[in-house]
Write an enzyme that holds these catalytic residues in place. Structure first.
Site, PDB file in Angstrom:
ATOM      1  CG  HIS A 128     -35.602 -18.919  53.690  1.00 18.72           C
ATOM      2  ND1 HIS A 128     -34.580 -19.088  54.381  1.00 18.72           N
ATOM      3  CD2 HIS A 128     -35.435 -19.510  52.413  1.00 18.72           C
ATOM      4  CE1 HIS A 128     -33.557 -19.650  53.560  1.00 18.72           C
ATOM      5  NE2 HIS A 128     -33.950 -19.800  52.557  1.00 18.72           N
ATOM      6  CB  SER A 329     -43.787 -13.222  42.136  1.00 19.47           C
ATOM      7  OG  SER A 329     -43.058 -14.267  42.006  1.00 19.47           O
TER       8      SER A 329
HETATM    9  C1  LIG Z   1     -38.179 -15.774  51.584  1.00 15.89           C
HETATM   10  C2  LIG Z   1     -36.620 -15.857  51.730  1.00 15.89           C
HETATM   11  N1  LIG Z   1     -36.289 -15.522  52.963  1.00 15.89           N
HETATM   12  C3  LIG Z   1     -34.710 -15.938  53.292  1.00 15.89           C
HETATM   13  C4  LIG Z   1     -34.017 -16.236  52.199  1.00 15.89           C
HETATM   14  C5  LIG Z   1     -32.484 -16.405  52.801  1.00 15.89           C
HETATM   15  O1  LIG Z   1     -31.812 -15.361  51.977  1.00 15.89           O
HETATM   16  P1  LIG Z   1     -30.310 -15.477  52.090  1.00 15.89           P
HETATM   17  O2  LIG Z   1     -29.918 -16.614  51.125  1.00 15.89           O
HETATM   18  O3  LIG Z   1     -30.184 -14.207  51.327  1.00 15.89           O
HETATM   19  O4  LIG Z   1     -29.623 -15.646  53.243  1.00 15.89           O
HETATM   20  C6  LIG Z   1     -34.412 -16.747  51.112  1.00 15.89           C
HETATM   21  C7  LIG Z   1     -33.575 -17.215  50.174  1.00 15.89           C
HETATM   22  O5  LIG Z   1     -34.106 -17.986  49.242  1.00 15.89           O
HETATM   23  C8  LIG Z   1     -35.809 -16.406  50.685  1.00 15.89           C
HETATM   24  O6  LIG Z   1     -36.265 -17.043  49.386  1.00 15.89           O
END
Ligand SMILES: Cc1ncc(COP(=O)(O)O)c(C=O)c1O
Length: 574
Positions: A128, A329
């Site tokens: 992310h 998924s």
């Molecule tokens: C793999 C992954 N990590 C982290 C996040 C971030 O999460 P949040 O939006 O709850 O901060 C996302 C959001 O889509 C995600 O897909």
């Protein structure tokens, strides 16, 4: 709150109209919410009364603080459930309810840095976008590892990188459900590499934002949790569980957390969390979900989401968009359709790919509508023609329904504003109700028309400057008329404006076993009001309230339709 000294003045009519318009826009947009992993199927109305308190879970959830307006006991119960779901060893983990996945990742990597200040972080190209930012905040050196085409971390690349950096403790940030492709990095194999290079000092954080609430309910999931050897894990709460306020949890090994804990006299507790003040309402939402939907409910819901993903794969394959997904998924990846489609259905895109995510609110009917939108020929846009022939139907063919509340002529102004923006009206119905009016239009470019109708007026009014999104002429035309936009899936009904009228309608629905999701008065005249009702069974509701329904889908062009020149007059604000 009832203290007169703190009584706020009531909102002005204009401000109230803005809020109504925002509500309408959110309702409308949530009918096309396919690309982002936030479940919108929830009902926390039983908890609304708690919003009357400044609830704050400041400090450690396991230690009583001097701030008593908190929900720590509920938070601890939520954490205990997540410990169970992540197969945490009994009594060995600690955690808290965060603002979301990003904060959980920040916390996990913060612990890793405290443990191994000289460590290097490895994360994949498909991690992310927040990971890079968190690493900059923490000042941690890092190496981005290549991803495989299916979105998972390329372990050959990781092996080579670890071989070169054998002298520094590795901190691996593995993704359990990548944002774009839903892939799970191979946790067990990553541990295998630590062993292969005899790397005894290592840390493994799992970013399981979405899939942390999917894999516990999937048969034969890939290794992903504490049992597989992660040191900390972050999961979002507003994604699969669903919450009106973003939230999440982070869990970490207790022994690592104890290294960073410090006592703070001011709050009389331990400062173990990343932020000071913490949301005390979101733990309550999560607790409520676990006590209403329950784990049993999620055991049914998640296989349902995977089955829906498979349905989307079949439908997208049939029109040649080459869809695919990981078996564990609900993220379906496919060839990127044209911009009009990705905007209307809020599909996330990356390069040549788009994805949709079949969260619990996604229905077969929505997927069918997406497919039919994709199949429609691209809307023809002639920038010189004001009105195109009605035959030039666009892909996004749902009508926009507006309910007039102002003195001005709603139909006239809306049609002029759309024409000024070269948006053609393919179909139009206007109905007079008391002194109000309902206008229903199908247009050539629905997303742009909505932007103009929803935002131009606000921008023009609020900032006294020309609208950035819509033309000046449209802004001016629309700023002189008051209206609300009805939700796409709403049923509009006429109510006599007298005491008990709504109660009798609600009773009628209740008797028929129809649950109303939302009710909103859009317009109020001298004797009549127009209400917008939404339910999961709109056709049953229409049939039940047939004599009250305004602009029925099926009779849009029927006897109630008025020609363009015969525009109804809208009533003044009541
Ligand atoms: C793999 C992954 N990590 C982290 C996040 C971030 O999460 P949040 O939006 O709850 O901060 C996302 C959001 O889509 C995600 O897909």
């Amino acid at each position: 709150m009832s203290d007169a000294r703190y009584q706020h003045q009531p909102l002005s009519g204009e401000d109230r109209t803005r809020l109504e318009r925002l509500f309408g826009r959110l309702q409308d947009e949530s009918a096309h919410f396919l690309g982002y992993p936030c479940n919108r199927n929830f009902d926390y109305s039983e908890l609304y009364r708690f919003l009357a308190f400044p609830v704050n879970n400041v400090g450690d959830p396991y230690v009583d603080s001097n701030y008593h307006l908190q929900t720590h006991a509920f938070e601890r119960e939520v954490l205990a459930i997540f410990e169970q779901l992540t197969e945490a060893p009994a009594g060995e983990t600690w955690g808290y309810v965060t603002n979301g996945g990003t904060e959980g990742n920040h916390y996990g990597l913060f612990l890793a840095r405290e443990l191994y200040p000289t460590g290097v972080v490895y994360y994949s190209q498909d991690a992310h976008y927040s990971i890079g930012k968190v690493l900059r905040c923490l000042g941690l050196p890092s190496i981005m590892v290549r991803s495989r085409p299916d979105g998972s971390m390329d372990l050959d690349d990781l092996r080579e990188t670890l071989r070169i950096h054998r002298s520094v403790p590795p901190i691996v940030c593995a993704t359990v459900g990548t944002t774009m492709k839903g892939a799970v990095d191979e946790i067990a194999a990553i541990h295998g590499l630590f062993e292969e290079f005899a790397l005894e000092r290592h840390y493994l954080h799992a970013d399981a934002a979405l899939s942390g609430m999917i894999l516990p309910f999937v048969e034969d999931p890939p290794a992903w949790n504490f049992r597989a050897g992660v040191d900390s894990i972050a999961i979002s709460g507003h994604k699969m569980i669903g919450s009106p306020i973003p939230c999440g949890v982070v869990l970490a090994k207790k022994a690592n957390v104890e290294r960073i804990a410090s006592g703070v006299e001011y709050i009389g507790t331990l400062d173990t969390t990343l932020t000071g003040s913490r949301n005390g309402h979101t733990p309550l939402f999560l607790w409520y979900a676990f006590h209403t939907t329950g784990l049993e409910g999620f055991r049914r819901i998640i296989p349902g989401c995977l089955a829906m993903a498979e349905y989307a794969v079949e439908r997208l394959a049939a029109i040649g968009l080459e869809p695919w997904r990981h078996s564990y998924s609900n993220t379906v990846v496919f060839n990127r359709p044209r911009a009009e489609i990705t905007s209307r259905w809020q599909l996330a895109c990356q390069g040549t790919l788009s994805h949709l995510i079949t969260m619990p609110h996604v229905t077969r009917e929505q997927i069918d509508r997406l497919i039919s939108d994709i199949e429609q020929p691209q809307a023809h846009r002639d920038t010189t023609a004001a009105i195109e022939p009605a035959a030039a139907h666009t892909a996004a063919s749902e009508p926009i329904v507006l309910v007039g509340t102002g003195d001005d002529d709603l139909l006239d102004r809306v049609s002029q504003a759309l024409a000024a923006e070269h948006i053609s009206i393919d179909e139009l119905t206007a109905v007079s109700v008391d002194e109000g009016s309902v206008v229903r239009v199908r247009v050539s470019d629905r997303p742009r028309a909505l932007r103009i109708l929803n935002e131009a007026v606000d921008m023009g009014r609020d900032y006294g400057r020309r609208s950035l999104l819509a033309g000046e002429q449209a802004s001016q035309l629309l700023s002189r008329v008051d209206y609300q936009q009805a939700a796409t899936d709403a049923v509009l009904v006429r109510l006599d404006d007298r005491v008990g009228e709504f109660a009798s309608l609600a009773h009628q629905c209740h008797e028929a076993g129809l649950q109303l999701r939302t009710v909103r008065i859009l317009w109020r005249g001298k004797k009549t009001a127009i209400a917008e009702l939404t339910t999961s069974e709109p056709s049953r509701l229409r049939a039940l309230l047939a004599e009250r329904v305004i602009v029925d889908e099926d009779e849009a062009a029927g006897e109630t339709a008025l020609p363009l020149s015969n525009a109804p007059k809208a009533a003044g604000p009541s």
